[in-house]
Design a protein around this motif. Structure first.
Motif, PDB file in Angstrom:
ATOM      1  N   LEU A  17      57.085  93.497  61.841  1.00 57.54           N
ATOM      2  CA  LEU A  17      58.511  93.246  61.601  1.00 57.54           C
ATOM      3  C   LEU A  17      59.008  94.000  60.376  1.00 57.54           C
ATOM      4  N   ILE A  18      58.175  94.108  59.330  1.00 57.85           N
ATOM      5  CA  ILE A  18      58.561  94.884  58.153  1.00 57.85           C
ATOM      6  C   ILE A  18      58.724  96.352  58.522  1.00 57.85           C
ATOM      7  N   ALA A  19      57.825  96.864  59.384  1.00 54.25           N
ATOM      8  CA  ALA A  19      57.942  98.255  59.838  1.00 54.25           C
ATOM      9  C   ALA A  19      59.236  98.482  60.604  1.00 54.25           C
ATOM     10  N   ALA A  20      59.774  97.413  61.203  1.00 52.85           N
ATOM     11  CA  ALA A  20      61.043  97.503  61.925  1.00 52.85           C
ATOM     12  C   ALA A  20      62.235  97.190  61.021  1.00 52.85           C
ATOM     13  N   SER A  21      62.005  97.204  59.700  1.00 52.50           N
ATOM     14  CA  SER A  21      63.059  97.031  58.687  1.00 52.50           C
ATOM     15  C   SER A  21      63.641  95.632  58.646  1.00 52.50           C
ATOM     16  N   TYR A  22      62.847  94.645  59.052  1.00 49.08           N
ATOM     17  CA  TYR A  22      63.261  93.261  58.886  1.00 49.08           C
ATOM     18  C   TYR A  22      62.862  92.761  57.492  1.00 49.08           C
ATOM     19  N   ASP A  23      63.680  91.872  56.939  1.00 53.74           N
ATOM     20  CA  ASP A  23      63.338  91.159  55.719  1.00 53.74           C
ATOM     21  C   ASP A  23      62.600  89.895  56.145  1.00 53.74           C
ATOM     22  N   VAL A  24      61.299  89.842  55.876  1.00 58.00           N
ATOM     23  CA  VAL A  24      60.428  88.817  56.475  1.00 58.00           C
ATOM     24  C   VAL A  24      59.951  87.829  55.416  1.00 58.00           C
ATOM     25  N   GLU A  25      59.940  86.555  55.790  1.00 56.60           N
ATOM     26  CA  GLU A  25      59.401  85.511  54.927  1.00 56.60           C
ATOM     27  C   GLU A  25      58.521  84.577  55.754  1.00 56.60           C
ATOM     28  N   GLU A  26      57.463  84.073  55.120  1.00 49.80           N
ATOM     29  CA  GLU A  26      56.623  83.073  55.767  1.00 49.80           C
ATOM     30  C   GLU A  26      57.286  81.703  55.622  1.00 49.80           C
ATOM     31  N   VAL A  27      57.226  80.896  56.680  1.00 46.28           N
ATOM     32  CA  VAL A  27      57.822  79.562  56.669  1.00 46.28           C
ATOM     33  C   VAL A  27      56.740  78.538  57.003  1.00 46.28           C
ATOM     34  N   GLY A  28      57.032  77.277  56.720  1.00 48.26           N
ATOM     35  CA  GLY A  28      56.047  76.225  56.948  1.00 48.26           C
ATOM     36  C   GLY A  28      55.955  75.832  58.403  1.00 48.26           C
ATOM     37  N   ASP A  29      54.915  75.040  58.691  1.00 47.64           N
ATOM     38  CA  ASP A  29      54.724  74.534  60.062  1.00 47.64           C
ATOM     39  C   ASP A  29      55.981  73.815  60.537  1.00 47.64           C
ATOM     40  N   PRO A  30      56.291  73.897  61.832  1.00 48.86           N
ATOM     41  CA  PRO A  30      55.432  74.437  62.899  1.00 48.86           C
ATOM     42  C   PRO A  30      55.581  75.935  63.118  1.00 48.86           C
ATOM     43  N   ALA A 104      51.844 100.792  62.810  1.00 46.89           N
ATOM     44  CA  ALA A 104      50.966 101.559  61.918  1.00 46.89           C
ATOM     45  C   ALA A 104      51.375 103.030  61.899  1.00 46.89           C
ATOM     46  N   LEU A 105      51.705 103.592  63.062  1.00 48.19           N
ATOM     47  CA  LEU A 105      52.129 104.988  63.129  1.00 48.19           C
ATOM     48  C   LEU A 105      53.446 105.179  62.384  1.00 48.19           C
ATOM     49  N   ALA A 106      54.371 104.244  62.548  1.00 53.58           N
ATOM     50  CA  ALA A 106      55.656 104.336  61.845  1.00 53.58           C
ATOM     51  C   ALA A 106      55.445 104.307  60.340  1.00 53.58           C
ATOM     52  N   GLU A 107      54.494 103.470  59.875  1.00 55.10           N
ATOM     53  CA  GLU A 107      54.216 103.389  58.444  1.00 55.10           C
ATOM     54  C   GLU A 107      53.619 104.693  57.937  1.00 55.10           C
ATOM     55  N   VAL A 108      52.711 105.290  58.713  1.00 56.92           N
ATOM     56  CA  VAL A 108      52.104 106.564  58.319  1.00 56.92           C
ATOM     57  C   VAL A 108      53.159 107.657  58.202  1.00 56.92           C
ATOM     58  N   VAL A 231      47.331 112.231  55.715  1.00 54.67           N
ATOM     59  CA  VAL A 231      46.470 111.127  55.287  1.00 54.67           C
ATOM     60  C   VAL A 231      47.246 109.808  55.397  1.00 54.67           C
ATOM     61  N   PRO A 232      46.701 108.802  56.085  1.00 54.80           N
ATOM     62  CA  PRO A 232      47.412 107.518  56.221  1.00 54.80           C
ATOM     63  C   PRO A 232      47.410 106.734  54.918  1.00 54.80           C
ATOM     64  N   ALA A 233      48.483 105.973  54.700  1.00 57.23           N
ATOM     65  CA  ALA A 233      48.606 105.143  53.499  1.00 57.23           C
ATOM     66  C   ALA A 233      47.676 103.936  53.589  1.00 57.23           C
ATOM     67  N   ARG A 234      47.203 103.485  52.447  1.00 59.30           N
ATOM     68  CA  ARG A 234      46.399 102.268  52.374  1.00 59.30           C
ATOM     69  C   ARG A 234      47.170 101.117  51.722  1.00 59.30           C
ATOM     70  N   LEU A 235      48.059 101.451  50.793  1.00 63.50           N
ATOM     71  CA  LEU A 235      48.839 100.414  50.116  1.00 63.50           C
ATOM     72  C   LEU A 235      50.109 100.160  50.912  1.00 63.50           C
ATOM     73  N   VAL A 236      50.334  98.913  51.324  1.00 66.09           N
ATOM     74  CA  VAL A 236      51.484  98.589  52.154  1.00 66.09           C
ATOM     75  C   VAL A 236      52.721  98.400  51.285  1.00 66.09           C
ATOM     76  N   ARG A 237      53.879  98.552  51.918  1.00 64.24           N
ATOM     77  CA  ARG A 237      55.159  98.514  51.223  1.00 64.24           C
ATOM     78  C   ARG A 237      55.332  97.221  50.399  1.00 64.24           C
TER      79      ARG A 237
END
Length: 322
Positions: A17-30, A104-108, A231-237
């Motif tokens: 989702l981040i690769a698709a330019s979404y602003d992503v947050e983790e939320v609690g269950d469920p 992964a390809l989009a990130e590279v 060369v592919p990146a190792r450190l993510v955005r």
């Protein structure tokens, strides 16, 4: 789905989702994730539990951001092939693997992934490809992929001369996270105003995290030489952005000492003031730096293909960087 498997699936889905330019947050269950894009919002669930999936499929979720009230799309990832849904986007292992690979390809390539949930496969934004005549299909292309990069100003022969080796040279494009940050805000304490207004820029090696300066005017947006290794990146955005924010907060943190009187006594007090991380905005772009890897026998020397400098700090297995 076991908790460990669910956590791994959540992390990969977050990167998609981040690769698709979404602003992503983790939320609690469920639920697992919420994501806000430029035109839509969605919530995501990773589960094999029939009851949780049924509840998720039948529920309507709304997300309020500022003055906007979004009716969220629902994305389900499940490993259970028997699951049936009516009102959510349903990803199984095949879709998950496909989207993860495309992300992964989009990130590279430093590009944005387009998730078309109405179709089985996403596409990556790129320039239109010119139709190749049938007679030219077998001809070797003369240009590599289009990437934002520093131009190759040092020829292969010159790189070998700089390295002092007679051998083979290969051009490698090393990814950097080129960033610019802006900080704003202020704090008032005891009639003293402390400002956190600042801005800056730089670049972080996406392999080892080393920093360097890149002039924006030097960056080209076009094809790299054919045959170059990307060369592919190792450190993510998200990790790089978090580190930049921490560095800015450390740089702008101020210790303020003030004096006040109480009765017949004089007191001195010291406070540490930090900027609000929500007032720090970071823009990131992947930029590639050309490096000639010159091999002569068992010796390898790296030469910056833009500046001609011999590189000295380890960057990758068998690669050195100044």
């Amino acid at each position: 789905m076991e908790s460990g498997t669910r956590e791994k699936a959540r992390n990969v889905l977050k990167r998609i989702l981040i690769a698709a330019s979404y602003d992503v947050e983790e939320v609690g269950d469920p639920l697992d994730l919420s994501a806000v894009g430029s035109e839509d919002a969605l919530v995501a669930l990773c589960s094999d539990d029939p009851e949780a999936i049924e509840s998720f499929d039948s529920m309507t979720y709304r997300l309020r951001t500022g003055d906007d009230d979004w009716i969220c799309r629902k994305l389900l990832f499940t490993l259970d092939p028997a699951v049936q849904t009516e009102d959510c986007i349903h990803w199984g292992p095949d879709e998950f693997v496909l989207y993860a690979g495309r992300a992964a390809l989009a990130e590279v390539l430093g590009q944005s992934l387009v998730l078309d949930f109405g179709r089985p496969a996403p596409v990556i934004r790129r320039e239109p490809v010119e139709t190749i005549p049938a007679a030219a299909v077998e001809e070797e292309p003369q240009e590599g992929p289009e990437l934002p990069h520093l131009p190759v100003q040092v020829a292969e022969k010159r790189a070998c001369g700089i390295a002092g080796l007679h051998g083979l040279a290969k051009c490698r494009f090393i990814p950097y996270w080129n960033y610019r940050y802006v900080s704003a805000g202020e704090r008032e304490i005891k009639d003293r105003l402390v400002s956190f207004d600042a801005e800056g820029a730089g670049a972080i090696n996406a392999i080892n995290g080393l920093k360097m300066e890149i002039n924006l005017d030097d960056i080209e947006h076009g094809s790299v030489p054919f045959g170059s290794e990307i060369v592919p990146a190792r450190l993510v955005r998200e990790d790089v952005e978090e580190q930049i924010v921490r560095d800015v907060i450390d740089r702008l943190t101020q210790r303020v000492r003030f004096r006040y009187e109480k009765g017949d006594a004089i007191f001195y007090e010291e406070k540490t003031l930090k900027p609000d991380r929500n007032n720090i905005k970071v823009d990131l772009e992947t930029v590639y730096v050309p490096v000639w890897q010159v091999r002569g026998g068992s010796k390898i020397v790296e030469v910056n293909g833009f500046t001609g400098e011999v590189l000295s700090m380890p960057m990758d297995e068998g690669v050195e960087l100044l």
